[in-house]
Design a protein around this motif. Structure first.
Motif, PDB file in Angstrom:
ATOM      1  N   LEU A  30      38.646  32.717  47.282  1.00 47.60           N
ATOM      2  CA  LEU A  30      38.906  31.711  46.259  1.00 47.60           C
ATOM      3  C   LEU A  30      39.026  30.349  46.930  1.00 47.60           C
ATOM      4  CD1 LEU A  30      42.167  30.803  46.317  1.00 47.60           C
ATOM      5  CD2 LEU A  30      42.446  33.027  45.251  1.00 47.60           C
ATOM      6  N   ARG A  31      38.841  29.305  46.127  1.00 51.46           N
ATOM      7  CA  ARG A  31      38.925  27.936  46.624  1.00 51.46           C
ATOM      8  C   ARG A  31      40.145  27.242  46.038  1.00 51.46           C
ATOM      9  NH1 ARG A  31      34.109  25.228  48.517  1.00 51.46           N
ATOM     10  NH2 ARG A  31      32.484  26.765  48.969  1.00 51.46           N
ATOM     11  N   LEU A  32      40.791  26.437  46.868  1.00 55.88           N
ATOM     12  CA  LEU A  32      41.918  25.640  46.413  1.00 55.88           C
ATOM     13  C   LEU A  32      41.567  24.174  46.593  1.00 55.88           C
ATOM     14  CD1 LEU A  32      45.049  27.446  47.940  1.00 55.88           C
ATOM     15  CD2 LEU A  32      44.234  27.534  45.594  1.00 55.88           C
ATOM     16  N   GLY A  33      41.651  23.423  45.550  1.00 53.50           N
ATOM     17  CA  GLY A  33      41.353  22.003  45.641  1.00 53.50           C
ATOM     18  C   GLY A  33      41.387  21.384  44.256  1.00 53.50           C
ATOM     19  N   PRO A  34      41.246  20.058  44.158  1.00 52.74           N
ATOM     20  CA  PRO A  34      41.163  19.126  45.283  1.00 52.74           C
ATOM     21  C   PRO A  34      42.492  19.039  46.032  1.00 52.74           C
ATOM     22  CG  PRO A  34      41.400  17.918  43.237  1.00 52.74           C
ATOM     23  CD  PRO A  34      41.227  19.364  42.850  1.00 52.74           C
ATOM     24  N   LEU A  35      42.415  18.572  47.260  1.00 51.88           N
ATOM     25  CA  LEU A  35      43.591  18.479  48.105  1.00 51.88           C
ATOM     26  C   LEU A  35      44.187  17.082  48.041  1.00 51.88           C
ATOM     27  CD1 LEU A  35      42.218  20.341  51.256  1.00 51.88           C
ATOM     28  CD2 LEU A  35      43.396  21.299  49.269  1.00 51.88           C
ATOM     29  N   PRO A  72      50.388  41.744  43.204  1.00 48.70           N
ATOM     30  CA  PRO A  72      50.930  42.729  42.250  1.00 48.70           C
ATOM     31  C   PRO A  72      50.125  44.009  42.128  1.00 48.70           C
ATOM     32  CG  PRO A  72      49.947  40.873  41.090  1.00 48.70           C
ATOM     33  CD  PRO A  72      49.988  40.493  42.534  1.00 48.70           C
ATOM     34  N   GLN A  73      48.822  43.971  42.387  1.00 46.96           N
ATOM     35  CA  GLN A  73      47.983  45.156  42.214  1.00 46.96           C
ATOM     36  C   GLN A  73      47.499  45.728  43.544  1.00 46.96           C
ATOM     37  OE1 GLN A  73      45.139  43.193  39.677  1.00 46.96           O
ATOM     38  NE2 GLN A  73      46.061  43.993  37.795  1.00 46.96           N
ATOM     39  N   ARG A 108      44.622  37.496  42.442  1.00 51.62           N
ATOM     40  CA  ARG A 108      44.072  36.202  42.816  1.00 51.62           C
ATOM     41  C   ARG A 108      45.011  35.066  42.430  1.00 51.62           C
ATOM     42  NH1 ARG A 108      38.678  36.502  44.061  1.00 51.62           N
ATOM     43  NH2 ARG A 108      38.279  34.362  43.406  1.00 51.62           N
ATOM     44  N   GLU A 109      45.628  35.197  41.274  1.00 48.72           N
ATOM     45  CA  GLU A 109      46.571  34.157  40.851  1.00 48.72           C
ATOM     46  C   GLU A 109      47.803  34.149  41.756  1.00 48.72           C
ATOM     47  OE1 GLU A 109      48.431  31.071  39.277  1.00 48.72           O
ATOM     48  OE2 GLU A 109      46.341  31.649  38.945  1.00 48.72           O
ATOM     49  N   ARG A 113      48.880  30.932  43.932  1.00 49.59           N
ATOM     50  CA  ARG A 113      50.204  30.323  43.760  1.00 49.59           C
ATOM     51  C   ARG A 113      50.974  30.287  45.078  1.00 49.59           C
ATOM     52  NH1 ARG A 113      54.299  33.357  43.060  1.00 49.59           N
ATOM     53  NH2 ARG A 113      53.042  35.024  42.143  1.00 49.59           N
ATOM     54  N   GLN A 114      50.930  31.392  45.831  1.00 50.66           N
ATOM     55  CA  GLN A 114      51.700  31.457  47.066  1.00 50.66           C
ATOM     56  C   GLN A 114      51.140  30.533  48.146  1.00 50.66           C
ATOM     57  OE1 GLN A 114      53.290  35.581  48.179  1.00 50.66           O
ATOM     58  NE2 GLN A 114      51.769  36.118  46.642  1.00 50.66           N
TER      59      GLN A 114
END
Length: 335
Positions: A30-35, A72-73, A108-109, A113-114
Motif C-alpha cells: 500500500l502507499r501512504l501519501g502525500p507526505l 486483525p485477520q 490493510r487499514e 493507521r499504525q
C-alpha cells in the motif's frame, strides 16, 4: 544508550535485528501519501534509538524501516516501509509492503493507521519551524525534515521501552525487549513476533509472579515496575492511551508528566522523553549522555550541568527539549 546508538548508526548496515518474515517475497503493498513537506523517512526512523529495538529495525544502506505489526485477520506481519522516490516535498509517497499474507481490508487499514501513527505523519511542526526561522545555525532542522519522533503503535509499548532504557546500555535494553517479544509476543506462521500487549504480560505475572520477568526475561530490578504497569493497564485502572487527547478536555502536558513520574520505575528523564512521543513538546530529558553531548556542543571541558543546558535552550520556549534532542543527535541520519 545514546553513545552506543550513535556508534551503531555511524557503522551503517542495519540498526537493530531484521524481524523474522521481513525478507519474505512481497505479496501485499500500500502507499501512504502525500507526505508532510520535507519529510524524510530516515529523519524519523533515526530520531532516537527505537528503530533499533525489537521488533523493529532500520536498514541505513537501503533506507528501509522494518517492523512487526499486529493485524486483525492475518495476525502479526513484518512490514517494510521505504520512500518511493527522492525524498522531499509533499509528493513522493511511502511504500509499505509485507510478505506471507495479502491481508484483507481490515488488515490493510490497521497497517495504514499504525504506520501513519508510528511515523508521526499527522503531526504539525509549523510552530517548531517558525520558532527556528530566525536561527541560521538550525536551518538544517526544517530543511532536513527533522522534528518527528518514531513512536510505537501503543503508549504501553513506549512506556515499556522507556522503562527498559532507564540506566541501561543499548545492548541491555535490546535484550530485555527481545525477551519480552520472544516470551509473550503473538507469533505468525513465518516466525514473526509482535510486541506483547499488557494483557499477555499481566497473565504471565499472575501465573508465575514478577520473578519470572526478573529471571527468564532478564528484567532484574525493573521486573516489579513492569509487572505493576502491565497489571494496571490490563485491569483498566490506568488508561495511558488517554494521554493522546490533546483537546480541551484532555490532560495537560504537566498532568501527563506528573502521571508518568508517579509510575514505579519512571522519573523526570523518562517523563520528558515520553511527552515528545505523545505529540507534546518534550522536556530536556537530561541523562548523562545528553549532558555530555551538550557539553561537547558548547565547548565545555566536560558534561554540561542542568542549569547550563536550560540556559542554552531557554529561548526556544516550549520547544527547548525538542531542539536539544535534535542538536545532540544531529548526524544520525547523515544530514
Amino acid at each position: 544508550m545514546g553513545a552506543q546508538a550513535a556508534a551503531e548508526i555511524r557503522a551503517g548496515g542495519r540498526f537493530g535485528r531484521l524481524p523474522p518474515g521481513a525478507d519474505l517475497p512481497r505479496v501485499g503493498t500500500l502507499r501512504l501519501g502525500p507526505l508532510p513537506p520535507g519529510f524524510r523517512l530516515a529523519a524519523v526512523a533515526l530520531s532516537h534509538a527505537a528503530s533499533g529495538l525489537g521488533p523493529s529495525c532500520f536498514d541505513l544502506d537501503r533506507g528501509e524501516w522494518h517492523r512487526v505489526l499486529v493485524t486483525p485477520q492475518a495476525g502479526p506481519l513484518a512490514i517494510t516501509v521505504r520512500e518511493s522516490a527522492a525524498p522531499g516535498g509533499a509528493g513522493p509517497p511511502l511504500i509499505v509492503s509485507w510478505g506471507r499474507a495479502t491481508g484483507g481490508d481490515a488488515d490493510r487499514e490497521a497497517i495504514r493507521r499504525q504506520v501513519r501513527h508510528a511515523l508521526a505523519l499527522d503531526e504539525d511542526l509549523a510552530d517548531l519551524y517558525a520558532t527556528l526561522a530566525g536561527e541560521p545555525d538550525l536551518a538544517w532542522v526544517a530543511a532536513g525534515g527533522h522534528g518527528r519522533l518514531l513512536r510505537s503503535p501503543s503508549v504501553w509499548e513506549d512506556l515499556v521501552r522507556a522503562l527498559a532504557a532507564t540506566n541501561a546500555a543499548l545492548t541491555r535494553t535490546r535484550s530485555m525487549l527481545d525477551a519480552l517479544v520472544e516470551l509473550f509476543g503473538a507469533r505468525g506462521p513465518a516466525g514473526e513476533r509482535a510486541f506483547p500487549d499488557a494483557a499477555a504480560v499481566a497473565r504471565a505475572v499472575a501465573d508465575r509472579g514478577p520473578q519470572f520477568l526478573r529471571d527468564r526475561a532478564g528484567w532484574g530490578y525493573r521486573a516489579g515496575s513492569l509487572a505493576i504497569l502491565a497489571q494496571r493497564i490490563d485491569a483498566g485502572t490506568l488508561d495511558v492511551e488517554r494521554w493522546w487527547d490533546r483537546g480541551p478536555r484532555g490532560p495537560s502536558d504537566d498532568e501527563v508528566a506528573t502521571e508518568i513520574r508517579a509510575l514505579p520505575g519512571f522519573g523526570p528523564v523518562s517523563a520528558d522523553g515520553l511527552l515528545g512521543l505523545l505529540g507534546r513538546p518534550r522536556g530536556l530529558a537530561l541523562d548523562a549522555w545528553a549532558k555530555a553531548r551538550v557539553g561537547e556542543l558548547a565547548g565545555l571541558p566536560g558534561p554540561a550541568g542542568e542549569r547550563e543546558v536550560r540556559a542554552r535552550y531557554a529561548r526556544f520556549g516550549r520547544w527547548a527539549g525538542t531542539v536539544c534532542r535534535l542538536e545532540i543527535t544531529r548526524g544520525w541520519t547523515g544530514r
